[in-house]
Design a protein around this motif. Structure first.
Motif, PDB file in Angstrom:
ATOM      1  N   UNK A   1       0.921  -1.194  -0.109  1.00 47.28           N
ATOM      2  CA  UNK A   1      -0.336  -0.085   0.051  1.00 47.28           C
ATOM      3  C   UNK A   1       1.029   1.238  -0.021  1.00 47.28           C
ATOM      4  N   UNK A   2       0.636   2.086  -0.805  1.00 49.21           N
ATOM      5  CA  UNK A   2       1.273   3.313  -0.904  1.00 49.21           C
ATOM      6  C   UNK A   2       0.451   4.389  -0.375  1.00 49.21           C
ATOM      7  N   UNK A   3       0.972   5.067   0.555  1.00 49.53           N
ATOM      8  CA  UNK A   3       0.199   6.146   1.421  1.00 49.53           C
ATOM      9  C   UNK A   3       1.038   7.473   1.004  1.00 49.53           C
ATOM     10  N   UNK A   4       0.442   8.583   1.280  1.00 50.81           N
ATOM     11  CA  UNK A   4       0.888  10.031   1.082  1.00 50.81           C
ATOM     12  C   UNK A   4       1.788  10.207   2.337  1.00 50.81           C
ATOM     13  N   UNK A   5       2.220  11.282   2.198  1.00 54.56           N
ATOM     14  CA  UNK A   5       3.337  11.428   3.325  1.00 54.56           C
ATOM     15  C   UNK A   5       2.699  11.803   4.859  1.00 54.56           C
ATOM     16  N   UNK A   9       2.725   9.119   8.163  1.00 53.94           N
ATOM     17  CA  UNK A   9       3.384   9.795   9.571  1.00 53.94           C
ATOM     18  C   UNK A   9       2.308   9.357  10.650  1.00 53.94           C
ATOM     19  N   UNK A  10       0.977   9.058  10.069  1.00 57.91           N
ATOM     20  CA  UNK A  10      -0.180   8.837  10.996  1.00 57.91           C
ATOM     21  C   UNK A  10      -0.304   7.452  11.530  1.00 57.91           C
ATOM     22  N   UNK A  11       0.001   6.590  10.311  1.00 58.77           N
ATOM     23  CA  UNK A  11      -0.245   5.091  10.172  1.00 58.77           C
ATOM     24  C   UNK A  11       0.738   4.311  10.120  1.00 58.77           C
ATOM     25  N   UNK A  12       1.923   4.779   9.361  1.00 54.62           N
ATOM     26  CA  UNK A  12       2.883   3.971   8.987  1.00 54.62           C
ATOM     27  C   UNK A  12       3.724   2.867   9.862  1.00 54.62           C
ATOM     28  N   UNK A  13       3.915   1.940   9.645  1.00 54.86           N
ATOM     29  CA  UNK A  13       4.912   1.179  10.248  1.00 54.86           C
ATOM     30  C   UNK A  13       4.553   0.612  11.642  1.00 54.86           C
ATOM     31  N   UNK A  67       8.203   3.434  11.113  1.00 54.52           N
ATOM     32  CA  UNK A  67       7.359   4.669  10.508  1.00 54.52           C
ATOM     33  C   UNK A  67       8.233   5.729  10.160  1.00 54.52           C
ATOM     34  N   UNK A  68       9.337   6.047  10.505  1.00 54.09           N
ATOM     35  CA  UNK A  68      10.418   6.985  10.173  1.00 54.09           C
ATOM     36  C   UNK A  68      10.881   6.508   8.778  1.00 54.09           C
ATOM     37  N   UNK A  69      11.310   5.349   8.706  1.00 55.24           N
ATOM     38  CA  UNK A  69      12.002   4.715   7.888  1.00 55.24           C
ATOM     39  C   UNK A  69      10.769   4.957   6.378  1.00 55.24           C
ATOM     40  N   UNK A  70       9.780   4.672   6.408  1.00 58.16           N
ATOM     41  CA  UNK A  70       8.589   4.947   5.516  1.00 58.16           C
ATOM     42  C   UNK A  70       8.553   6.361   5.121  1.00 58.16           C
ATOM     43  N   UNK A  71       8.537   7.192   6.249  1.00 56.11           N
ATOM     44  CA  UNK A  71       8.593   8.824   5.841  1.00 56.11           C
ATOM     45  C   UNK A  71       9.732   9.169   4.945  1.00 56.11           C
ATOM     46  N   UNK A  72      10.873   8.666   5.414  1.00 57.09           N
ATOM     47  CA  UNK A  72      12.079   9.112   4.801  1.00 57.09           C
ATOM     48  C   UNK A  72      12.336   8.288   3.260  1.00 57.09           C
ATOM     49  N   UNK A  73      11.419   7.226   3.113  1.00 54.63           N
ATOM     50  CA  UNK A  73      11.836   6.403   1.807  1.00 54.63           C
ATOM     51  C   UNK A  73      12.925   5.841   1.914  1.00 54.63           C
ATOM     52  N   UNK A  74      13.325   5.175   3.127  1.00 50.48           N
ATOM     53  CA  UNK A  74      14.224   4.005   3.280  1.00 50.48           C
ATOM     54  C   UNK A  74      13.798   2.834   3.442  1.00 50.48           C
ATOM     55  N   UNK A  75      14.641   1.964   3.533  1.00 50.45           N
ATOM     56  CA  UNK A  75      14.133   0.336   3.673  1.00 50.45           C
ATOM     57  C   UNK A  75      14.102   0.004   5.226  1.00 50.45           C
ATOM     58  N   UNK A  76      15.015   1.044   6.038  1.00 48.79           N
ATOM     59  CA  UNK A  76      15.104   0.476   7.313  1.00 48.79           C
ATOM     60  C   UNK A  76      15.522   1.655   8.136  1.00 48.79           C
ATOM     61  N   UNK A  77      15.201   1.828   9.498  1.00 50.97           N
ATOM     62  CA  UNK A  77      15.842   2.595  10.271  1.00 50.97           C
ATOM     63  C   UNK A  77      16.178   2.203  11.771  1.00 50.97           C
ATOM     64  N   UNK A  78      17.007   2.863  12.287  1.00 52.69           N
ATOM     65  CA  UNK A  78      17.636   2.238  13.654  1.00 52.69           C
ATOM     66  C   UNK A  78      17.474   3.264  14.633  1.00 52.69           C
ATOM     67  N   UNK A  79      16.712   3.168  15.713  1.00 53.65           N
ATOM     68  CA  UNK A  79      16.424   4.112  16.718  1.00 53.65           C
ATOM     69  C   UNK A  79      17.878   4.309  17.690  1.00 53.65           C
ATOM     70  N   UNK A  80      18.209   5.603  18.034  1.00 56.33           N
ATOM     71  CA  UNK A  80      19.361   5.747  18.881  1.00 56.33           C
ATOM     72  C   UNK A  80      19.025   6.471  20.102  1.00 56.33           C
ATOM     73  N   UNK A 255       3.872  15.343  12.369  1.00 59.08           N
ATOM     74  CA  UNK A 255       4.913  16.196  11.769  1.00 59.08           C
ATOM     75  C   UNK A 255       4.508  16.978  10.474  1.00 59.08           C
ATOM     76  N   UNK A 256       3.896  16.331   9.616  1.00 58.56           N
ATOM     77  CA  UNK A 256       3.552  17.043   8.482  1.00 58.56           C
ATOM     78  C   UNK A 256       2.740  18.478   8.814  1.00 58.56           C
TER      79      UNK A 256
END
Ligand SMILES: *Cc1c(COP(=O)(O)O)cnc(C)c1O
Length: 391
Positions: A1-5, A9-13, A67-80, A255-256
Protein backbone atom coordinates in the motif's frame (compact mmCIF):
# COMPACT_ATOMS: atom_id res chain seq x y z
CA UNK A 1 0.00 0.00 0.00
CA UNK A 2 1.42 3.35 -1.00
CA UNK A 3 0.34 6.20 1.25
CA UNK A 4 0.91 9.94 1.09
CA UNK A 5 3.37 11.59 3.46
CA UNK A 6 0.82 12.65 6.07
CA UNK A 7 -0.94 9.27 6.13
CA UNK A 8 2.42 7.53 6.51
CA UNK A 9 3.23 9.76 9.49
CA UNK A 10 -0.09 8.92 11.10
CA UNK A 11 -0.39 5.23 10.35
CA UNK A 12 2.85 3.90 8.87
CA UNK A 13 4.94 1.06 10.24
CA UNK A 14 2.70 -0.12 13.02
CA UNK A 15 1.39 -3.58 13.86
CA UNK A 16 -1.24 -3.93 16.58
CA UNK A 17 -0.54 -6.42 19.37
CA UNK A 18 -3.89 -8.22 19.11
CA UNK A 19 -5.52 -6.16 21.86
CA UNK A 20 -7.19 -3.82 19.33
CA UNK A 21 -5.45 -0.83 20.91
CA UNK A 22 -5.94 2.40 18.94
CA UNK A 23 -2.68 3.97 20.09
CA UNK A 24 0.65 2.20 20.02
CA UNK A 25 1.48 0.05 23.04
CA UNK A 26 4.64 0.75 25.05
CA UNK A 27 6.82 -2.24 25.83
CA UNK A 28 8.86 -1.20 28.89
CA UNK A 29 10.71 -4.48 29.08
CA UNK A 30 14.46 -4.99 29.06
CA UNK A 31 14.27 -8.58 27.82
CA UNK A 32 11.96 -11.08 26.17
CA UNK A 33 11.32 -14.67 27.21
CA UNK A 34 11.46 -17.79 25.07
CA UNK A 35 9.13 -20.77 24.88
CA UNK A 36 12.02 -23.22 25.10
CA UNK A 37 15.78 -23.59 25.10
CA UNK A 38 15.57 -24.39 21.40
CA UNK A 39 13.69 -21.16 20.69
CA UNK A 40 16.24 -19.15 22.68
CA UNK A 41 19.04 -20.73 20.68
CA UNK A 42 17.25 -20.04 17.39
CA UNK A 43 16.73 -16.38 18.30
CA UNK A 44 20.36 -15.93 19.32
CA UNK A 45 21.70 -17.64 16.21
CA UNK A 46 19.43 -15.51 14.06
CA UNK A 47 17.68 -18.55 12.55
CA UNK A 48 14.41 -17.28 13.95
CA UNK A 49 13.44 -13.60 13.95
CA UNK A 50 12.20 -12.05 17.17
CA UNK A 51 13.07 -9.95 20.15
CA UNK A 52 15.80 -10.92 22.60
CA UNK A 53 16.84 -7.87 24.55
CA UNK A 54 15.90 -4.19 24.30
CA UNK A 55 19.45 -3.03 23.75
CA UNK A 56 18.96 -4.25 20.18
CA UNK A 57 15.24 -4.53 19.47
CA UNK A 58 12.02 -3.51 21.17
CA UNK A 59 8.52 -3.45 19.61
CA UNK A 60 7.84 0.21 20.46
CA UNK A 61 11.22 1.27 19.11
CA UNK A 62 10.56 -0.91 16.05
CA UNK A 63 7.26 0.87 15.38
CA UNK A 64 9.07 4.24 15.48
CA UNK A 65 11.84 2.90 13.22
CA UNK A 66 9.41 1.50 10.65
CA UNK A 67 7.34 4.69 10.55
CA UNK A 68 10.37 6.97 10.21
CA UNK A 69 11.89 4.73 7.50
CA UNK A 70 8.64 4.89 5.52
CA UNK A 71 8.53 8.67 5.87
CA UNK A 72 12.15 9.09 4.68
CA UNK A 73 11.68 6.63 1.82
CA UNK A 74 14.30 4.30 3.33
CA UNK A 75 14.13 0.52 3.72
CA UNK A 76 15.13 0.55 7.36
CA UNK A 77 15.72 2.83 10.33
CA UNK A 78 17.46 2.22 13.65
CA UNK A 79 16.52 4.25 16.70
CA UNK A 80 19.36 5.59 18.84
CA UNK A 81 19.72 7.21 22.27
CA UNK A 82 20.33 10.69 20.83
CA UNK A 83 21.11 12.49 17.61
CA UNK A 84 24.81 12.42 18.47
CA UNK A 85 24.59 8.67 19.17
CA UNK A 86 23.10 8.23 15.70
CA UNK A 87 25.99 10.12 14.07
CA UNK A 88 28.59 8.34 16.18
CA UNK A 89 27.10 4.92 15.41
CA UNK A 90 27.04 5.73 11.69
CA UNK A 91 30.69 6.81 11.73
CA UNK A 92 31.98 3.93 13.84
CA UNK A 93 30.01 1.40 11.78
CA UNK A 94 31.23 2.62 8.40
CA UNK A 95 34.70 4.08 9.03
CA UNK A 96 38.01 2.72 10.22
CA UNK A 97 41.41 4.04 11.19
CA UNK A 98 43.04 5.92 8.32
CA UNK A 99 39.77 6.93 6.69
CA UNK A 100 39.07 10.53 5.73
CA UNK A 101 35.80 12.47 6.03
CA UNK A 102 34.71 15.68 4.30
CA UNK A 103 32.23 17.55 6.46
CA UNK A 104 30.27 20.71 5.82
CA UNK A 105 31.43 23.77 7.75
CA UNK A 106 27.78 24.44 8.51
CA UNK A 107 27.03 21.45 10.75
CA UNK A 108 25.77 21.38 14.33
CA UNK A 109 28.66 22.42 16.61
CA UNK A 110 28.79 19.11 18.49
CA UNK A 111 28.94 17.21 15.21
CA UNK A 112 31.95 19.28 14.13
CA UNK A 113 33.52 18.58 17.51
CA UNK A 114 32.84 14.84 17.18
CA UNK A 115 34.81 14.76 13.93
CA UNK A 116 37.54 17.23 14.96
CA UNK A 117 38.14 16.18 18.58
CA UNK A 118 36.85 12.64 19.10
CA UNK A 119 37.11 10.61 15.89
CA UNK A 120 40.50 12.21 15.22
CA UNK A 121 41.84 10.34 18.27
CA UNK A 122 41.06 7.08 16.48
CA UNK A 123 42.87 7.99 13.26
CA UNK A 124 39.85 9.28 11.33
CA UNK A 125 40.65 12.70 9.86
CA UNK A 126 38.17 15.34 8.70
CA UNK A 127 38.35 18.36 6.44
CA UNK A 128 35.62 21.01 6.71
CA UNK A 129 34.41 22.77 3.57
CA UNK A 130 31.68 25.22 2.60
CA UNK A 131 28.28 23.55 2.03
CA UNK A 132 27.57 25.81 -0.95
CA UNK A 133 30.78 25.12 -2.89
CA UNK A 134 30.73 21.65 -4.56
CA UNK A 135 34.14 22.38 -6.14
CA UNK A 136 35.65 22.67 -2.66
CA UNK A 137 34.26 19.21 -1.80
CA UNK A 138 35.76 17.76 -4.99
CA UNK A 139 39.11 19.39 -4.22
CA UNK A 140 39.10 17.93 -0.69
CA UNK A 141 38.67 14.33 -1.88
CA UNK A 142 41.63 12.05 -1.12
CA UNK A 143 42.16 8.37 -1.94
CA UNK A 144 41.17 7.52 1.66
CA UNK A 145 37.97 9.65 1.66
CA UNK A 146 35.10 7.36 2.72
CA UNK A 147 32.38 9.74 3.90
CA UNK A 148 30.81 13.09 3.03
CA UNK A 149 28.66 14.55 5.80
CA UNK A 150 26.32 17.54 5.67
CA UNK A 151 23.20 19.28 6.90
CA UNK A 152 21.00 21.34 4.59
CA UNK A 153 19.95 24.05 5.13
CA UNK A 154 22.73 24.76 7.61
CA UNK A 155 22.13 26.03 11.11
CA UNK A 156 22.00 28.99 11.82
CA UNK A 157 22.84 30.59 8.43
CA UNK A 158 20.52 28.51 6.21
CA UNK A 159 23.14 27.71 3.57
CA UNK A 160 21.89 25.07 1.15
CA UNK A 161 23.99 22.13 -0.08
CA UNK A 162 23.26 20.36 -3.36
CA UNK A 163 22.50 16.82 -2.18
CA UNK A 164 22.46 15.23 -5.65
CA UNK A 165 25.78 16.81 -6.69
CA UNK A 166 27.49 15.69 -3.48
CA UNK A 167 25.93 12.22 -3.69
CA UNK A 168 27.40 11.89 -7.20
CA UNK A 169 30.80 13.06 -5.95
CA UNK A 170 30.68 10.59 -3.06
CA UNK A 171 29.77 7.67 -5.30
CA UNK A 172 32.44 8.49 -7.92
CA UNK A 173 34.91 8.15 -5.07
CA UNK A 174 33.51 5.06 -3.39
CA UNK A 175 32.38 7.09 -0.38
CA UNK A 176 29.11 7.44 1.56
CA UNK A 177 26.99 10.57 1.60
CA UNK A 178 25.37 11.00 5.02
CA UNK A 179 22.82 13.80 5.54
CA UNK A 180 21.66 14.98 8.96
CA UNK A 181 18.00 15.79 8.16
CA UNK A 182 17.11 17.20 11.55
CA UNK A 183 16.35 20.68 10.25
CA UNK A 184 13.84 19.82 7.52
CA UNK A 185 12.62 16.39 8.63
CA UNK A 186 11.14 14.01 6.01
CA UNK A 187 8.01 16.17 5.97
CA UNK A 188 9.96 18.80 3.99
CA UNK A 189 12.98 17.03 2.49
CA UNK A 190 13.95 13.42 1.74
CA UNK A 191 17.72 13.25 1.13
CA UNK A 192 17.57 9.57 0.05
CA UNK A 193 15.48 10.68 -2.97
CA UNK A 194 18.45 12.83 -4.07
CA UNK A 195 21.02 10.05 -3.78
CA UNK A 196 22.14 10.29 -0.15
CA UNK A 197 23.08 6.88 1.28
CA UNK A 198 22.06 7.47 4.87
CA UNK A 199 20.05 10.01 6.83
CA UNK A 200 20.64 10.75 10.51
CA UNK A 201 18.20 12.42 12.87
CA UNK A 202 18.12 14.10 16.19
CA UNK A 203 14.56 13.05 17.11
CA UNK A 204 14.95 15.49 20.01
CA UNK A 205 13.99 18.38 17.72
CA UNK A 206 11.07 18.43 15.28
CA UNK A 207 10.29 14.68 15.38
CA UNK A 208 9.31 15.08 19.03
CA UNK A 209 8.25 18.66 18.45
CA UNK A 210 7.39 19.42 22.05
CA UNK A 211 10.80 19.30 23.68
CA UNK A 212 10.24 16.21 25.83
CA UNK A 213 12.75 13.48 24.97
CA UNK A 214 16.27 13.01 23.64
CA UNK A 215 16.65 10.48 20.83
CA UNK A 216 17.98 9.89 17.35
CA UNK A 217 17.91 7.57 14.36
CA UNK A 218 19.73 6.42 11.24
CA UNK A 219 17.76 5.66 8.05
CA UNK A 220 18.91 3.93 4.88
CA UNK A 221 19.01 0.66 2.95
CA UNK A 222 18.41 -2.67 4.66
CA UNK A 223 21.83 -4.11 3.82
CA UNK A 224 23.85 -1.27 5.35
CA UNK A 225 21.64 -1.01 8.40
CA UNK A 226 21.31 -4.74 9.05
CA UNK A 227 24.89 -5.69 8.31
CA UNK A 228 26.86 -2.67 9.53
CA UNK A 229 24.90 -0.37 11.82
CA UNK A 230 22.77 -2.93 13.68
CA UNK A 231 25.80 -5.01 14.81
CA UNK A 232 27.35 -1.79 16.18
CA UNK A 233 24.14 -0.94 18.08
CA UNK A 234 23.90 -4.46 19.46
CA UNK A 235 27.50 -4.40 20.63
CA UNK A 236 27.98 -0.79 21.71
CA UNK A 237 24.45 -0.11 23.01
CA UNK A 238 23.50 3.51 22.18
CA UNK A 239 19.87 2.35 22.21
CA UNK A 240 16.59 4.28 22.19
CA UNK A 241 14.32 3.90 25.21
CA UNK A 242 10.83 2.49 24.47
CA UNK A 243 9.23 5.36 26.40
CA UNK A 244 11.02 7.87 24.21
CA UNK A 245 10.14 5.89 21.06
CA UNK A 246 6.47 6.14 22.03
CA UNK A 247 6.70 9.92 22.47
CA UNK A 248 8.43 10.20 19.07
CA UNK A 249 5.67 8.07 17.48
CA UNK A 250 3.12 10.59 18.77
CA UNK A 251 5.32 13.36 17.38
CA UNK A 252 5.50 11.78 13.91
CA UNK A 253 1.68 11.78 13.76
CA UNK A 254 1.59 15.59 13.61
CA UNK A 255 4.93 16.17 11.87
CA UNK A 256 3.50 17.08 8.46
CA UNK A 257 1.00 19.58 9.76
CA UNK A 258 3.51 21.07 12.20
CA UNK A 259 6.26 21.52 9.61
CA UNK A 260 3.86 23.29 7.28
CA UNK A 261 2.75 25.57 10.10
CA UNK A 262 6.36 26.22 11.26
CA UNK A 263 7.30 27.10 7.66
CA UNK A 264 4.37 29.48 7.23
CA UNK A 265 5.14 31.26 10.50
CA UNK A 266 8.86 31.47 9.72
CA UNK A 267 8.20 32.82 6.23
CA UNK A 268 6.00 35.57 7.66
CA UNK A 269 8.46 36.39 10.45
CA UNK A 270 11.35 36.53 7.96
CA UNK A 271 9.50 39.15 5.87
CA UNK A 272 8.65 41.13 9.01
CA UNK A 273 12.32 41.10 10.03
CA UNK A 274 13.45 42.19 6.55
CA UNK A 275 11.19 45.24 6.90
CA UNK A 276 12.34 46.01 10.46
CA UNK A 277 14.61 49.09 10.53
CA UNK A 278 16.84 47.67 13.32
CA UNK A 279 17.56 44.43 11.46
CA UNK A 280 20.57 44.44 9.15
CA UNK A 281 20.29 41.04 7.54
CA UNK A 282 17.90 38.07 7.56
CA UNK A 283 18.82 34.45 6.82
CA UNK A 284 15.93 32.33 5.54
CA UNK A 285 15.81 30.08 2.47
CA UNK A 286 12.28 31.26 1.68
CA UNK A 287 13.31 34.88 1.03
CA UNK A 288 13.34 35.82 -2.68
CA UNK A 289 16.95 37.04 -2.53
CA UNK A 290 18.36 33.99 -0.71
CA UNK A 291 21.36 32.94 -2.84
CA UNK A 292 20.29 29.26 -3.04
CA UNK A 293 16.54 29.73 -3.04
CA UNK A 294 16.02 27.74 -6.26
CA UNK A 295 18.08 24.83 -4.99
CA UNK A 296 16.20 24.91 -1.67
CA UNK A 297 12.88 24.94 -3.54
CA UNK A 298 14.01 21.91 -5.58
CA UNK A 299 15.03 19.89 -2.54
CA UNK A 300 12.44 21.04 -0.01
CA UNK A 301 8.64 21.11 0.06
CA UNK A 302 8.74 24.24 2.24
CA UNK A 303 11.46 26.37 3.79
CA UNK A 304 11.34 25.24 7.41
CA UNK A 305 11.00 26.88 10.79
CA UNK A 306 14.35 28.51 11.58
CA UNK A 307 15.09 32.17 10.84
CA UNK A 308 18.28 33.99 11.81
CA UNK A 309 18.99 37.71 11.69
CA UNK A 310 21.75 40.17 12.42
CA UNK A 311 21.41 43.38 14.37
CA UNK A 312 23.87 46.27 14.35
CA UNK A 313 25.86 46.66 17.56
CA UNK A 314 27.33 43.18 17.95
CA UNK A 315 26.92 41.02 21.03
CA UNK A 316 25.54 43.82 23.20
CA UNK A 317 22.69 44.53 20.80
CA UNK A 318 21.97 40.84 20.20
CA UNK A 319 21.86 40.10 23.92
CA UNK A 320 19.53 43.07 24.39
CA UNK A 321 17.07 41.47 21.94
CA UNK A 322 17.34 38.10 23.72
CA UNK A 323 17.02 39.57 27.21
CA UNK A 324 14.10 41.86 26.34
CA UNK A 325 11.87 38.93 25.41
CA UNK A 326 9.18 38.01 27.91
CA UNK A 327 7.54 35.07 26.14
CA UNK A 328 10.15 33.42 23.89
CA UNK A 329 12.21 30.66 25.51
CA UNK A 330 15.92 31.43 25.76
CA UNK A 331 17.34 28.00 24.92
CA UNK A 332 19.75 26.44 22.48
CA UNK A 333 17.07 23.92 21.52
CA UNK A 334 15.13 24.12 18.27
CA UNK A 335 12.21 22.39 16.64
CA UNK A 336 9.73 23.00 19.45
CA UNK A 337 6.13 24.17 19.04
CA UNK A 338 7.15 27.05 21.32
CA UNK A 339 9.42 29.70 19.84
CA UNK A 340 13.01 29.62 21.05
CA UNK A 341 15.65 32.34 20.78
CA UNK A 342 19.41 31.74 20.76
CA UNK A 343 22.58 33.82 20.49
CA UNK A 344 24.74 31.33 18.54
CA UNK A 345 28.13 33.07 19.00
CA UNK A 346 27.99 32.68 22.80
CA UNK A 347 26.11 29.35 23.06
CA UNK A 348 25.89 26.75 20.27
CA UNK A 349 29.07 28.07 18.63
CA UNK A 350 30.68 29.51 21.78
CA UNK A 351 33.44 26.92 21.83
CA UNK A 352 34.41 27.50 18.21
CA UNK A 353 37.51 29.77 18.17
CA UNK A 354 36.43 33.35 17.36
CA UNK A 355 38.40 33.48 14.12
CA UNK A 356 36.87 30.25 12.81
CA UNK A 357 33.44 31.41 13.92
CA UNK A 358 33.79 34.59 11.86
CA UNK A 359 35.05 32.56 8.89
CA UNK A 360 31.84 30.50 9.21
CA UNK A 361 29.83 33.75 9.07
CA UNK A 362 28.55 33.60 12.64
CA UNK A 363 28.84 37.18 13.83
CA UNK A 364 28.28 38.56 17.32
CA UNK A 365 25.11 40.36 16.20
CA UNK A 366 23.44 37.15 14.99
CA UNK A 367 20.24 35.89 16.66
CA UNK A 368 18.53 32.60 15.79
CA UNK A 369 14.81 32.02 16.11
CA UNK A 370 13.22 28.59 15.93
CA UNK A 371 9.76 29.84 15.07
CA UNK A 372 7.01 28.13 17.03
CA UNK A 373 3.27 28.02 16.65
CA UNK A 374 2.22 30.86 18.99
CA UNK A 375 0.29 33.73 17.40
CA UNK A 376 2.68 35.47 15.02
CA UNK A 377 1.76 38.89 16.46
CA UNK A 378 2.89 37.76 19.91
CA UNK A 379 6.25 36.52 18.58
CA UNK A 380 6.76 39.80 16.71
CA UNK A 381 5.79 41.91 19.75
CA UNK A 382 8.24 39.98 21.94
CA UNK A 383 11.10 40.49 19.46
CA UNK A 384 10.20 44.12 18.91
CA UNK A 385 10.75 44.90 22.62
CA UNK A 386 14.51 44.50 22.24
CA UNK A 387 14.74 45.57 18.60
CA UNK A 388 12.93 48.87 18.97
CA UNK A 389 14.17 49.50 22.48
CA UNK A 390 10.63 49.40 23.83
CA UNK A 391 11.61 46.97 26.61
C1 LIG B 1 20.53 18.75 18.16
C2 LIG B 1 21.17 18.31 16.91
C3 LIG B 1 21.97 17.17 16.87
C4 LIG B 1 22.28 16.36 18.12
O1 LIG B 1 21.13 15.74 18.61
P1 LIG B 1 20.95 15.29 20.13
O2 LIG B 1 19.67 14.59 20.11
O3 LIG B 1 20.98 16.53 20.96
O4 LIG B 1 22.11 14.40 20.44
C5 LIG B 1 22.52 16.78 15.68
N1 LIG B 1 22.29 17.48 14.56
C6 LIG B 1 21.54 18.59 14.53
C7 LIG B 1 21.33 19.32 13.27
C8 LIG B 1 20.95 19.05 15.71
O5 LIG B 1 20.22 20.16 15.69
Amino acid sequence: MSWGADTTGLRGGWERTGEQEHSEAIFPTSSFSFASAAEAAARFSGDEPGNIYSRFTNPTVRAFENRLAAMEGGERAIGMASGMAAILATCLSLLRMGDHVICSLGVFGTTASLFANQLSRFGITTDFVSPTDPAAWAAAVRPETRMLFLETPSNPLTEVADIQALADLAHENDAWLVVDNCFCTPALQRPLDFGADLVTHSATKYLDGQGRCVGGAVVGDAKTLDEQIFPFLRTAGPSMSPFNAWVFLKGLETLGVRMRAHSEQAQALAHWLVDHPQVERVFYTGLPDHPQRDLAARQQKAFGGVVSFEVAGGREAAWRVVDATQMLSITANLGDVRTTITHPASTTHGRVPAEQRLAMGIHEGLVRISVGLEDLEDIQADLDRGLSGSA
